[in-house]
Design an enzyme around this catalytic site. Sequence first.
Site, PDB file in Angstrom:
ATOM      1  N   ASN A  55      12.553  24.562 -24.799  1.00 16.44           N
ATOM      2  CA  ASN A  55      11.432  23.645 -24.559  1.00 16.44           C
ATOM      3  C   ASN A  55      10.610  24.137 -23.376  1.00 16.44           C
ATOM      4  O   ASN A  55      11.148  24.670 -22.399  1.00 16.44           O
ATOM      5  CB  ASN A  55      11.905  22.196 -24.373  1.00 16.44           C
ATOM      6  CG  ASN A  55      12.940  22.006 -23.289  1.00 16.44           C
ATOM      7  OD1 ASN A  55      13.711  22.917 -22.995  1.00 16.44           O
ATOM      8  ND2 ASN A  55      12.964  20.833 -22.699  1.00 16.44           N
ATOM      9  N   VAL A  56       9.310  23.982 -23.494  1.00 13.98           N
ATOM     10  CA  VAL A  56       8.364  24.426 -22.467  1.00 13.98           C
ATOM     11  C   VAL A  56       7.471  23.229 -22.129  1.00 13.98           C
ATOM     12  O   VAL A  56       6.659  22.812 -22.956  1.00 13.98           O
ATOM     13  CB  VAL A  56       7.516  25.617 -22.964  1.00 13.98           C
ATOM     14  CG1 VAL A  56       6.586  26.092 -21.856  1.00 13.98           C
ATOM     15  CG2 VAL A  56       8.411  26.766 -23.441  1.00 13.98           C
ATOM     16  N   GLU A  57       7.674  22.691 -20.928  1.00 14.50           N
ATOM     17  CA  GLU A  57       6.942  21.474 -20.547  1.00 14.50           C
ATOM     18  C   GLU A  57       5.650  21.819 -19.810  1.00 14.50           C
ATOM     19  O   GLU A  57       5.345  22.986 -19.556  1.00 14.50           O
ATOM     20  CB  GLU A  57       7.865  20.568 -19.723  1.00 14.50           C
ATOM     21  CG  GLU A  57       9.074  20.140 -20.546  1.00 14.50           C
ATOM     22  CD  GLU A  57       9.961  19.117 -19.848  1.00 14.50           C
ATOM     23  OE1 GLU A  57       9.829  18.936 -18.621  1.00 14.50           O
ATOM     24  OE2 GLU A  57      10.786  18.513 -20.556  1.00 14.50           O
ATOM     25  N   ALA A  59       2.493  20.133 -16.871  1.00 14.78           N
ATOM     26  CA  ALA A  59       2.100  19.092 -15.917  1.00 14.78           C
ATOM     27  C   ALA A  59       1.341  17.972 -16.630  1.00 14.78           C
ATOM     28  O   ALA A  59       1.398  16.804 -16.219  1.00 14.78           O
ATOM     29  CB  ALA A  59       1.238  19.695 -14.810  1.00 14.78           C
ATOM     30  N   SER A  60       0.633  18.324 -17.689  1.00 15.34           N
ATOM     31  CA  SER A  60       0.077  17.317 -18.593  1.00 15.34           C
ATOM     32  C   SER A  60       1.176  17.040 -19.616  1.00 15.34           C
ATOM     33  O   SER A  60       1.358  17.799 -20.575  1.00 15.34           O
ATOM     34  CB  SER A  60      -1.182  17.864 -19.273  1.00 15.34           C
ATOM     35  OG  SER A  60      -1.659  16.931 -20.213  1.00 15.34           O
ATOM     36  N   CYS A  66       8.703  21.495 -27.872  1.00 14.53           N
ATOM     37  CA  CYS A  66      10.160  21.458 -28.025  1.00 14.53           C
ATOM     38  C   CYS A  66      10.720  22.852 -28.347  1.00 14.53           C
ATOM     39  O   CYS A  66      10.006  23.729 -28.843  1.00 14.53           O
ATOM     40  CB  CYS A  66      10.549  20.523 -29.162  1.00 14.53           C
ATOM     41  SG  CYS A  66      10.151  18.795 -28.871  1.00 14.53           S
ATOM     42  N   GLU A  68      12.682  23.697 -30.741  1.00 15.11           N
ATOM     43  CA  GLU A  68      12.636  24.010 -32.176  1.00 15.11           C
ATOM     44  C   GLU A  68      11.294  24.625 -32.557  1.00 15.11           C
ATOM     45  O   GLU A  68      11.213  25.627 -33.270  1.00 15.11           O
ATOM     46  CB  GLU A  68      12.850  22.734 -33.015  1.00 15.11           C
ATOM     47  CG  GLU A  68      14.204  22.067 -32.811  1.00 15.11           C
ATOM     48  CD  GLU A  68      14.201  21.013 -31.718  1.00 15.11           C
ATOM     49  OE1 GLU A  68      13.516  21.213 -30.688  1.00 15.11           O
ATOM     50  OE2 GLU A  68      14.883  19.994 -31.881  1.00 15.11           O
TER      51      GLU A  68
END
Length: 151
Positions: A55-57, A59-60, A66, A68
């Site tokens: 998963n790569v989140e 700041a927005s 995800c 997957e």
Amino acid sequence: MSVSALSVSALSDSQIEDLITQSLAARENSYSPYSKFRVGAALRTTDGKVFQGCNVENASYGGAICAERTAFVKAVSEGHRRFVAIAVSCDFNSFITPCGICRQFMNEFGKSLEIFFVNDDRTYKRAILEDLLPFAFGPEDLPDNSEKQKA
Ligand SMILES: O=c1ccn([C@H]2C[C@H](O)[C@@H](CO)O2)c(=O)[nH]1
Ligand SMILES: [Zn+2]
């Protein structure tokens, strides 16, 4: 549990173990400073290649991707469209199941995909995508789709 979830896996035991190992390893690259919830995935193509994803989140927050979908995007962008199975794991001691967006995203490439929900101790549960997303809307529901697939 539905009938298809009880069917035998297309993967050998060692292929399942390899997918589990790769999904657990994929968590290491998770970029999740906001949720602190690290997720890893390992996606196996029909020709035996495995793509890892995490998963790569952002700041927005809504921009998060995800594990997957990361794995799928990596594979599809490298020319792969046929998949056998995906294993997913998180670092919270429980079985993780794909979110609704990922279920829809994965359905694009086939509803018979096997999904392994992997626990920290390598135990797993298994399901078929169709069981997680019954009555799905997919490419076959669009008119003239065969032409679109060629594009
Ligand atoms: O199946 C899932 C469920 C959640 N997440 C991610 C999204 C977000 O970064 C974090 C918390 O929801 O976990 C995944 O990668 N896969
Ligand atoms: Zn998701």
